[in-house]
Design an enzyme around this catalytic site. Structure first.
Site, PDB file in Angstrom:
ATOM      1  N   LEU A  66       0.850  -1.187   0.000  1.00  0.00           N
ATOM      2  CA  LEU A  66       0.000   0.000   0.000  1.00  0.00           C
ATOM      3  C   LEU A  66       0.890   1.243   0.000  1.00  0.00           C
ATOM      4  O   LEU A  66       1.686   1.441   0.914  1.00  0.00           O
ATOM      5  CB  LEU A  66      -0.919   0.011   1.227  1.00  0.00           C
ATOM      6  CG  LEU A  66      -1.762  -1.252   1.453  1.00  0.00           C
ATOM      7  CD1 LEU A  66      -2.747  -1.037   2.596  1.00  0.00           C
ATOM      8  CD2 LEU A  66      -2.503  -1.662   0.175  1.00  0.00           C
ATOM      9  N   ARG A 100       2.376  14.865   6.058  1.00  0.00           N
ATOM     10  CA  ARG A 100       3.217  15.307   7.174  1.00  0.00           C
ATOM     11  C   ARG A 100       4.706  15.398   6.799  1.00  0.00           C
ATOM     12  O   ARG A 100       5.517  15.876   7.570  1.00  0.00           O
ATOM     13  CB  ARG A 100       3.031  14.361   8.369  1.00  0.00           C
ATOM     14  CG  ARG A 100       1.729  14.584   9.102  1.00  0.00           C
ATOM     15  CD  ARG A 100       1.446  13.489  10.121  1.00  0.00           C
ATOM     16  NE  ARG A 100       0.895  12.286   9.495  1.00  0.00           N
ATOM     17  CZ  ARG A 100       0.684  11.136  10.144  1.00  0.00           C
ATOM     18  NH1 ARG A 100       1.020  11.025  11.415  1.00  0.00           N
ATOM     19  NH2 ARG A 100       0.161  10.115   9.513  1.00  0.00           N
ATOM     20  N   GLN A 156      -5.123   3.637  -7.210  1.00  0.00           N
ATOM     21  CA  GLN A 156      -6.206   3.931  -6.256  1.00  0.00           C
ATOM     22  C   GLN A 156      -6.473   5.432  -6.424  1.00  0.00           C
ATOM     23  O   GLN A 156      -5.854   6.254  -5.764  1.00  0.00           O
ATOM     24  CB  GLN A 156      -5.779   3.627  -4.819  1.00  0.00           C
ATOM     25  CG  GLN A 156      -6.919   3.794  -3.824  1.00  0.00           C
ATOM     26  CD  GLN A 156      -6.452   3.885  -2.380  1.00  0.00           C
ATOM     27  OE1 GLN A 156      -5.272   4.135  -2.100  1.00  0.00           O
ATOM     28  NE2 GLN A 156      -7.368   3.694  -1.451  1.00  0.00           N
ATOM     29  N   ASN A 195       6.121   8.744   8.785  1.00  0.00           N
ATOM     30  CA  ASN A 195       5.072   9.708   8.465  1.00  0.00           C
ATOM     31  C   ASN A 195       5.606  11.125   8.370  1.00  0.00           C
ATOM     32  O   ASN A 195       4.986  11.983   7.765  1.00  0.00           O
ATOM     33  CB  ASN A 195       3.958   9.628   9.509  1.00  0.00           C
ATOM     34  CG  ASN A 195       3.303   8.253   9.520  1.00  0.00           C
ATOM     35  OD1 ASN A 195       2.824   7.779   8.495  1.00  0.00           O
ATOM     36  ND2 ASN A 195       3.334   7.587  10.661  1.00  0.00           N
ATOM     37  N   ARG A 239      39.086   8.230  -8.908  1.00  0.00           N
ATOM     38  CA  ARG A 239      37.858   8.419  -9.693  1.00  0.00           C
ATOM     39  C   ARG A 239      37.564   7.176 -10.530  1.00  0.00           C
ATOM     40  O   ARG A 239      38.349   6.230 -10.542  1.00  0.00           O
ATOM     41  CB  ARG A 239      37.999   9.676 -10.551  1.00  0.00           C
ATOM     42  CG  ARG A 239      38.013  10.957  -9.695  1.00  0.00           C
ATOM     43  CD  ARG A 239      38.314  12.168 -10.528  1.00  0.00           C
ATOM     44  NE  ARG A 239      37.447  12.256 -11.686  1.00  0.00           N
ATOM     45  CZ  ARG A 239      37.730  12.956 -12.792  1.00  0.00           C
ATOM     46  NH1 ARG A 239      38.871  13.630 -12.870  1.00  0.00           N
ATOM     47  NH2 ARG A 239      36.893  12.984 -13.792  1.00  0.00           N
ATOM     48  N   ASN A 242      46.117  15.335 -20.151  1.00  0.00           N
ATOM     49  CA  ASN A 242      45.397  14.374 -20.997  1.00  0.00           C
ATOM     50  C   ASN A 242      44.403  15.034 -21.927  1.00  0.00           C
ATOM     51  O   ASN A 242      43.877  14.398 -22.820  1.00  0.00           O
ATOM     52  CB  ASN A 242      44.678  13.344 -20.116  1.00  0.00           C
ATOM     53  CG  ASN A 242      43.679  13.990 -19.182  1.00  0.00           C
ATOM     54  OD1 ASN A 242      43.881  15.125 -18.740  1.00  0.00           O
ATOM     55  ND2 ASN A 242      42.606  13.299 -18.882  1.00  0.00           N
ATOM     56  N   TYR A 243      44.161  16.318 -21.754  1.00  0.00           N
ATOM     57  CA  TYR A 243      43.056  16.962 -22.464  1.00  0.00           C
ATOM     58  C   TYR A 243      43.576  18.130 -23.285  1.00  0.00           C
ATOM     59  O   TYR A 243      44.253  19.023 -22.757  1.00  0.00           O
ATOM     60  CB  TYR A 243      42.055  17.451 -21.401  1.00  0.00           C
ATOM     61  CG  TYR A 243      40.755  18.004 -21.943  1.00  0.00           C
ATOM     62  CD1 TYR A 243      40.012  17.299 -22.888  1.00  0.00           C
ATOM     63  CD2 TYR A 243      40.255  19.219 -21.477  1.00  0.00           C
ATOM     64  CE1 TYR A 243      38.816  17.800 -23.359  1.00  0.00           C
ATOM     65  CE2 TYR A 243      39.052  19.720 -21.940  1.00  0.00           C
ATOM     66  CZ  TYR A 243      38.331  19.013 -22.886  1.00  0.00           C
ATOM     67  OH  TYR A 243      37.149  19.501 -23.348  1.00  0.00           O
ATOM     68  N   ARG A 248      64.234  22.059 -20.127  1.00  0.00           N
ATOM     69  CA  ARG A 248      64.317  23.205 -19.228  1.00  0.00           C
ATOM     70  C   ARG A 248      65.041  24.303 -19.973  1.00  0.00           C
ATOM     71  O   ARG A 248      65.981  24.009 -20.710  1.00  0.00           O
ATOM     72  CB  ARG A 248      65.207  22.862 -18.031  1.00  0.00           C
ATOM     73  CG  ARG A 248      64.476  22.399 -16.828  1.00  0.00           C
ATOM     74  CD  ARG A 248      65.483  22.105 -15.755  1.00  0.00           C
ATOM     75  NE  ARG A 248      65.071  20.904 -15.048  1.00  0.00           N
ATOM     76  CZ  ARG A 248      65.886  20.168 -14.307  1.00  0.00           C
ATOM     77  NH1 ARG A 248      67.173  20.483 -14.230  1.00  0.00           N
ATOM     78  NH2 ARG A 248      65.432  19.131 -13.677  1.00  0.00           N
TER      79      ARG A 248
HETATM   80  C1  UD1 Z   1      -2.052   2.382   9.754  1.00  0.00           C
HETATM   81  C2  UD1 Z   1      -3.027   1.447  10.497  1.00  0.00           C
HETATM   82  C3  UD1 Z   1      -2.661   1.414  11.963  1.00  0.00           C
HETATM   83  C4  UD1 Z   1      -1.238   0.981  12.142  1.00  0.00           C
HETATM   84  C5  UD1 Z   1      -0.286   1.854  11.318  1.00  0.00           C
HETATM   85  C6  UD1 Z   1       1.109   1.241  11.323  1.00  0.00           C
HETATM   86  C7  UD1 Z   1      -5.152   1.514   9.310  1.00  0.00           C
HETATM   87  C8  UD1 Z   1      -6.563   2.057   9.296  1.00  0.00           C
HETATM   88  N1  UD1 Z   1      -4.384   1.906  10.320  1.00  0.00           N
HETATM   89  O1  UD1 Z   1      -2.246   3.698  10.266  1.00  0.00           O
HETATM   90  O2  UD1 Z   1      -3.527   0.494  12.667  1.00  0.00           O
HETATM   91  O3  UD1 Z   1      -0.894   1.022  13.528  1.00  0.00           O
HETATM   92  O4  UD1 Z   1      -0.718   1.940   9.943  1.00  0.00           O
HETATM   93  O5  UD1 Z   1       2.052   2.043  10.651  1.00  0.00           O
HETATM   94  O6  UD1 Z   1      -4.812   0.727   8.458  1.00  0.00           O
HETATM   95  N2  UD1 Z   1      -2.588   4.064   1.979  1.00  0.00           N
HETATM   96  C9  UD1 Z   1      -3.075   3.845   0.713  1.00  0.00           C
HETATM   97  N3  UD1 Z   1      -4.327   4.302   0.402  1.00  0.00           N
HETATM   98  C10 UD1 Z   1      -5.106   4.950   1.303  1.00  0.00           C
HETATM   99  C11 UD1 Z   1      -4.588   5.172   2.611  1.00  0.00           C
HETATM  100  C12 UD1 Z   1      -3.331   4.711   2.917  1.00  0.00           C
HETATM  101  O7  UD1 Z   1      -2.420   3.253  -0.128  1.00  0.00           O
HETATM  102  O8  UD1 Z   1      -6.235   5.317   0.939  1.00  0.00           O
HETATM  103  C13 UD1 Z   1      -1.229   3.572   2.311  1.00  0.00           C
HETATM  104  C14 UD1 Z   1      -0.266   4.672   2.686  1.00  0.00           C
HETATM  105  O9  UD1 Z   1       0.445   5.153   1.550  1.00  0.00           O
HETATM  106  C15 UD1 Z   1       0.670   3.988   3.668  1.00  0.00           C
HETATM  107  C16 UD1 Z   1      -0.192   2.909   4.295  1.00  0.00           C
HETATM  108  O10 UD1 Z   1      -1.310   2.726   3.430  1.00  0.00           O
HETATM  109  O11 UD1 Z   1       1.759   3.366   3.006  1.00  0.00           O
HETATM  110  C17 UD1 Z   1      -0.674   3.273   5.697  1.00  0.00           C
HETATM  111  O12 UD1 Z   1      -1.434   4.449   5.641  1.00  0.00           O
HETATM  112  P1  UD1 Z   1      -1.334   5.578   6.747  1.00  0.00           P
HETATM  113  O13 UD1 Z   1      -2.290   6.643   6.408  1.00  0.00           O
HETATM  114  O14 UD1 Z   1       0.072   5.946   6.953  1.00  0.00           O
HETATM  115  O15 UD1 Z   1      -1.906   4.772   8.002  1.00  0.00           O
HETATM  116  P2  UD1 Z   1      -1.609   5.046   9.535  1.00  0.00           P
HETATM  117  O16 UD1 Z   1      -2.412   6.173  10.014  1.00  0.00           O
HETATM  118  O17 UD1 Z   1      -0.149   5.098   9.757  1.00  0.00           O
HETATM  119 CA    CA Z   2       1.735   5.288   8.395  1.00  0.00          CA
END
Ligand code: UD1
Ligand code: CA
Length: 468
Positions: free
Chosen positions: A8, A15, A73, A225, A331, A384-385, A438
């Site tokens: 994901l 942040r 997504q 984050n 290098r 060299n150049y 020289r």
């Molecule tokens: C999430 C978990 C939390 C866990 C934490 C660990 C959920 C609801 N919560 O929270 O329980 O403790 O990770 O790090 O799952 N992402 C998508 N599509 C979206 C939303 C997020 O691809 O619509 C991806 C983000 O890019 C990221 C990951 O999912 O790589 C986690 O998303 P993030 O928003 O960071 O979740 P947390 O609030 O950290």
């Molecule tokens: Ca996260």
């Protein structure tokens, strides 16, 4: 078991306050996502799906070599929604492993353990106990210790917030039951998101076994984050590399002050002083000594070689028992045979230098083939150049180049010959002879050293000139 990994990575990472999408932020010189993909690949999956959204074009362009399938997504409606985008591509019978693009230090060994727990029909969760669980989902267990659900920080009661066991986000389950559980995930929460964490309670409700596997420690599952966590993850990575190096026999002056941005292999009894930076693939053979503040990139250093302080080595091959630096620069395509000395402020580029040869001070050796037992004096360079093209210099075995010599390429310096100090050598020199270029030294009779005019004297000169 046939494995499909889903990473994901669609979140924006607000942040981070950065124009670079979060999963492209560099950790040890590679994007966060690259670390996760590499670990996933090491499990030998059938497919790796990366769910992308924010900055997707940029992410795909940066990772175009990665062996993954990209799943869009378009709207970021939560982690559950993100996984739903990939599920139609995954056949029943596969085991699905969910990883996060922003949790880069996850270890393959931990994932193998998790996968072994995800037996048919069950859900395996990776959890860990942390000192400060703020921000993470908490693992809710019943009186018998069985996992019941995950409660997100924002939904947790003050009592639930005290729970130290947190959801790492990593989970595994068979595709068929996971697909069914996801159908029941709604967005009935105040952030109006499909939360992947809801599948836990849904699986429990459906009577499926839910097993929690512990990560090796909090460091492995730290999510990135913001830039503070990015620095923490970098520090954890550094610590992990340092441990591996020490277990392989290296002595580190300070394990907290070494940066490995790539793959560093060490032989026995290697010593690495503080603030060394290693980039790409670097090999240090047994007994190599690296002084403080050295940068070594994509290079091989032979056994027993000493690299002294503040040296920079890039794409070079250094033989055994050489002495490099302090303040030396090798290098690309510098190839040094055994027992070569390259001293302070000496630059070597695209040059092969034979065994026992020396350039100890202030020299440039570029596009050159240098034999063995050659001495290159201080302040000598290969020219060299010519302003348009690069030309080669050949210095044969046993030659001695006097200090301050200009070797104007293309040129060949004969074996065992000597070039007199201060010579500009534009033609080949014969073997075994002294060649020098020289102008004749002379001493001028009656010459007076210039001196400053006193003011009165100066005024006199001006007055005289005005009278004319
Ligand atoms: C999430 C978990 C939390 C866990 C934490 C660990 C959920 C609801 N919560 O929270 O329980 O403790 O990770 O790090 O799952 N992402 C998508 N599509 C979206 C939303 C997020 O691809 O619509 C991806 C983000 O890019 C990221 C990951 O999912 O790589 C986690 O998303 P993030 O928003 O960071 O979740 P947390 O609030 O950290
Ligand atoms: Ca996260």
């Amino acid at each position: 078991m046939q494995l499909s990994v889903v990473i994901l990575a669609a979140g924006q990472g607000k942040r981070m306050n950065s124009d670079l999408p979060k999963v492209l932020q560099p950790l040890a010189g590679r994007p966060l996502l690259q670390h996760v993909i590499d670990t996933a690949s090491s499990l030998g999956p059938e497919a790796i799906y990366v769910v992308y959204g924010f900055g997707g074009g940029q992410v795909q362009a940066a990772m175009s070599q990665a062996p993954v399938d990209w799943v869009p997504q378009p709207e970021q409606l939560g982690t559950g929604h993100a996984l739903m985008q990939a599920m139609p591509l995954i056949p029943d019978g596969h085991t699905v492993l969910v990883l996060y693009g922003d949790v880069p230090l996850i270890q393959a060994a931990t994932l193998r353990q998790l996968l072994a727990t995800a037996t048919a029909g069950s859900l395996a969760l990776l959890t860990v106990e942390v000192a400060d669980p703020t921000g993470y989902g908490r693992i809710m267990r019943d009186g018998a210790g069985a996992v019941r659900s995950i409660v997100e920080q924002r939904d947790a009661t003050p009592l639930q917030r005290k729970i130290a066991e947190i959801n790492t986000g990593v989970m595994a389950a068979d595709a068929a039951p996971l697909r069914a559980w996801l159908l029941d995930v709604g967005r009935n929460n105040d952030q109006r998101e499909y939360l992947l964490t809801d599948v836990v309670a849904i699986a429990v409700e459906a009577g499926a076994p839910v097993a929690a596997v512990s990560a090796s420690g909090a460091a492995e599952v730290l999510g990135v984050n913001d830039k503070i966590q990015l620095a923490q993850v970098e520090a954890n990575y550094r610590q992990q590399c340092a441990r591996e190096l020490m277990l392989a026999g290296a002595t580190l002056a300070d394990p907290a002050r070494i940066d490995v941005r790539g793959e560093l292999r060490v032989g026995r009894d290697v010593f690495i002083d503080v603030n060394a930076v290693f980039i790409g693939k670097v090999q240090l053979a047994a007994g190599v000594h690296v002084g403080p503040n050295c940068l070594i990139a994509n290079s091989r250093i032979g056994a027993g070689t000493q690299v002294h302080a503040n040296s920079v080595i890039d794409q070079a091959i250094v033989g055994e028992n050489c002495r490099i630096g302090p303040f030396a620069r090798l290098r690309p395509d510098a190839v040094l045979q055994a027992d070569v000395h390259i001293g302070n402020f000496v630059e070597v580029k695209n040059a092969e230098i034979g065994a026992h040869s020396k350039a100890n001070h202030l020299a440039y050796v570029g596009d050159a083939t240098v034999g063995s037992g050659v001495n290159i004096g201080a302040g000598s360079i290969t020219c060299n150049y010519d302003g348009a093209n690069k030309w080669p210099t050949v210095i044969e075995d046993g030659a001695s180049i006097g200090a301050g010599s200009m070797l104007v390429a293309p040129v060949r310096i004969g074996a065992g010959s000597t070039v007199g100090a201060g010579s500009t050598i534009a033609a080949n020199t014969p073997d075994g002879k002294l060649s020098l270029e020289r102008s004749k030294q002379l001493s001028v009779e009656g010459w007076q050293r210039p001196r400053k005019y006193a003011d009165a004297e100066k005024q006199e000169i001006i007055d005289k000139a005005l009278k004319k």
